[in-house]
Design an enzyme around this catalytic site. Structure first.
Site, PDB file in Angstrom:
ATOM      1  CE  LYS A  31       6.172  21.090  16.580  1.00 17.03           C
ATOM      2  NZ  LYS A  31       6.351  22.563  16.616  1.00 17.03           N
TER       3      LYS A  31
ATOM      4  CG  HIS B  47       7.177  23.975   8.632  1.00 15.84           C
ATOM      5  ND1 HIS B  47       8.170  24.653   7.965  1.00 15.84           N
ATOM      6  CD2 HIS B  47       7.740  23.558   9.804  1.00 15.84           C
ATOM      7  CE1 HIS B  47       9.273  24.654   8.695  1.00 15.84           C
ATOM      8  NE2 HIS B  47       9.036  23.995   9.802  1.00 15.84           N
TER       9      HIS B  47
ATOM     10  CE1 TYR C 287      15.333  26.346   8.546  1.00 15.46           C
ATOM     11  CE2 TYR C 287      13.040  26.044   7.925  1.00 15.46           C
ATOM     12  CZ  TYR C 287      14.081  25.825   8.807  1.00 15.46           C
ATOM     13  OH  TYR C 287      13.861  25.112   9.952  1.00 15.46           O
TER      14      TYR C 287
ATOM     15  CG  HIS D 280      15.272  22.345  15.677  1.00 13.31           C
ATOM     16  ND1 HIS D 280      14.170  21.528  15.518  1.00 13.31           N
ATOM     17  CD2 HIS D 280      14.876  23.574  15.235  1.00 13.31           C
ATOM     18  CE1 HIS D 280      13.153  22.221  15.030  1.00 13.31           C
ATOM     19  NE2 HIS D 280      13.559  23.457  14.843  1.00 13.31           N
TER      20      HIS D 280
ATOM     21  NE  ARG E 152      11.915  20.839  11.710  1.00 12.42           N
ATOM     22  CZ  ARG E 152      10.965  20.215  11.018  1.00 12.42           C
ATOM     23  NH1 ARG E 152      11.206  19.016  10.525  1.00 12.42           N
ATOM     24  NH2 ARG E 152       9.792  20.786  10.822  1.00 12.42           N
TER      25      ARG E 152
ATOM     26  NE  ARG F 245       8.494  19.577  14.012  1.00 11.83           N
ATOM     27  CZ  ARG F 245       7.586  19.405  13.065  1.00 11.83           C
ATOM     28  NH1 ARG F 245       7.247  18.166  12.701  1.00 11.83           N
ATOM     29  NH2 ARG F 245       7.008  20.430  12.483  1.00 11.83           N
TER      30      ARG F 245
END
Length: 294
Positions: free
Chosen positions: A170, A266, A275, A240, A243, A146
């Site tokens: 994150k 994730h 995806y 992004h 990504r 990211r």
């Protein structure tokens, strides 16, 4: 609303949420708090489900996109969950609120041949700026990290002998991501020219501005946007998108979706499965072109 500050402290120190998450939560909650004050309500215990429904309708008529409405209500849901936890409230007024449906848009991605052309044939300047910019794009494309993760990189995060980079994702969750040989070459070239340009033993970040300061989000966004314009007509030309490109190409080349989930950082598989739709789109296109009865 009187408990917003304590909720934000809880997110920051206990949940270890990112700065951007805190900013988004605060903006959403302050906005809703102002809406309640305009209705003469300044105590959370006086908030009813119908008030939140009215707010959602107001946001909709102000042309806010469904995805943004969902995010704002998610902020409220987390806030009232916190108030329940603290026994300030006995029930959450968010439950039962019906939200507008989010249209399912497939994630955009840059074609593999376009990325090859960008990295192999587009001329980047051979000075510090050009080598840095190419390395930034190469690292995004080669790792799928990211924007915030790239900006936060430090020299100590790289283990180039092993071909790995440590990424802080994150909720401060660390993961190790493989780095391919081409990207390792780019990173080594960047390190060499950076050290010659600034000559410091310690740097404020791995990637630096032309003045030797740590790069920032807007600068990196502009760098990616500028160079993607030379190879793609996509409306969005952001980090992004690279990504998305990383994940889509891995899937198209047969990578296991659970492995891609771990590489992207994730929390659950649902975020990764978007995806697969691009993969099916590509397979469908090939079928339609190749099968005589398609």
């Amino acid at each position: 609303m009187q408990y917003i500050d304590s909720f934000l402290s809880y997110l920051k120190y206990e949940k270890r949420s990112s700065r951007h998450t805190l900013i988004a939560y605060e903006a959403d909650l302050r906005q809703f708090g102002q809406y309640m004050e305009d209705m003469g309500i300044d105590d959370e215990r006086g908030i009813k489900t119908r008030f939140i429904r009215d707010w959602v309708v107001t946001l909709h008529y102000n042309n806010l996109k469904p995805r943004s409405i969902h995010r704002k209500v998610a902020s409220l849901r987390a806030y009232f969950k916190y108030l329940l936890r603290e026994e300030i409230m006995s029930s959450s007024p968010v439950e039962g609120v019906v939200l507008p449906k989010i249209p399912k848009n497939l994630p955009d991605f840059v074609k593999e041949k376009e990325m090859d052309f960008l990295l192999d044939h587009v001329l980047f300047s051979d000075d510090y700026t050009g080598i840095r910019d190419r390395t930034i794009i190469d690292l995004f494309y080669g790792t799928g990290m990211r924007l915030s993760e790239l900006v936060a990189l430090r020299d100590s995060d790289f283990d180039l002998k092993s071909g790995l980079v440590k990424v802080l994702g994150k909720r401060n969750k660390e993961r190790l991501v493989p780095v391919n040989r081409s990207t390792i070459h780019s990173v080594n070239e960047y390190i060499s020219v950076r050290n010659k340009t600034f000559g410091a033993e310690k740097f404020p970040a791995f990637f630096l501005t032309d003045k030797g300061k740590a790069v920032y989000h807007k600068l990196v966004y502009r760098i990616v946007n500028k160079h993607l314009k030379s190879v793609t007509t996509l409306a969005k030309k952001s980090p992004h998108i690279l990504r998305h490109t990383y994940a889509t190409i891995l899937l198209n080349r047969g990578a296991d979706i659970n492995a891609i989930k771990e590489l992207l950082g994730h929390a659950n598989l649902n975020a990764t499965q978007i995806y697969t739709h691009n993969t099916f789109e590509q397979l469908s296109s090939i079928y339609n072109q190749a099968h005589p009865r398609a």
